[in-house]
Write an enzyme that holds these catalytic residues in place. Sequence first.
Site, PDB file in Angstrom:
ATOM      1  N   ALA A 149      97.182  10.487  20.340  1.00 51.89           N
ATOM      2  CA  ALA A 149      97.407  11.188  21.384  1.00 51.89           C
ATOM      3  C   ALA A 149      96.500  10.983  22.466  1.00 51.89           C
ATOM      4  O   ALA A 149      95.475  10.542  22.333  1.00 51.89           O
ATOM      5  CB  ALA A 149      97.226  12.598  20.873  1.00 51.89           C
ATOM      6  N   ASP A 150      96.768  11.246  23.966  1.00 51.48           N
ATOM      7  CA  ASP A 150      95.917  11.313  24.845  1.00 51.48           C
ATOM      8  C   ASP A 150      96.331  12.346  25.841  1.00 51.48           C
ATOM      9  O   ASP A 150      97.318  12.806  25.852  1.00 51.48           O
ATOM     10  CB  ASP A 150      96.079   9.993  25.681  1.00 51.48           C
ATOM     11  CG  ASP A 150      95.036   9.736  26.796  1.00 51.48           C
ATOM     12  OD1 ASP A 150      93.876   9.233  26.442  1.00 51.48           O
ATOM     13  OD2 ASP A 150      95.270  10.166  27.947  1.00 51.48           O
TER      14      ASP A 150
END
Length: 197
Positions: free
Chosen positions: A71-72
């Site tokens: 994820a970011d």
Amino acid sequence: MKREILLASGSPRRREILQNLGYSVNAVAADIDETPLAGELAHDYVLRLAVEKNRAVVKMQPENNVPVISADTSVVLNGQILGKPESVEQAIEMLSQLSGCVHQVLTGVCVSFNGAEFSAVQQNDVQFREISSAEMAAYVATGEPFDKAGAYGIQGLGGVFVSHLSGSFTGVMGLPVFETVELLRRCGVKVPPFQTV
């Protein structure tokens, strides 16, 4: 027996979210260039980084046979991505910009398993109340803002500044539960609530 997940992130918050869902989590931080491309929109940026992190960890561990989640998260104000502050002055500047305003928190999520890969972006609108200079200084002095995009953590002391949230609390933390579970399901992974029999 707990279901195993490989988390392509060093984030303790993402690990905690997955553990709370009932997964056994091993974490490997992905080493990629996180510089935004020229003219890249925040939505495209977080999606690209989530996918690149996932692929980097899959490449590092080709024998891995458990789902990989990456994820970011970016804090965005008026189209501008606010990264992690590198100084006290930068943290106070970010908090000053967010004070009294609505901003967006976008999280790109990517899940891969057995050759399948799916990704999504989850967006939240976050309203900050007005923050005084003294409050900003006191908050920055705690050290909490320095490993957080936008210089705050909603799950910590930074939550006192949030007067309204439209979206997902876990999305603002860095891993939206609904979208993550849906991507796991699409990859054929068992998802919570797990049956015990």
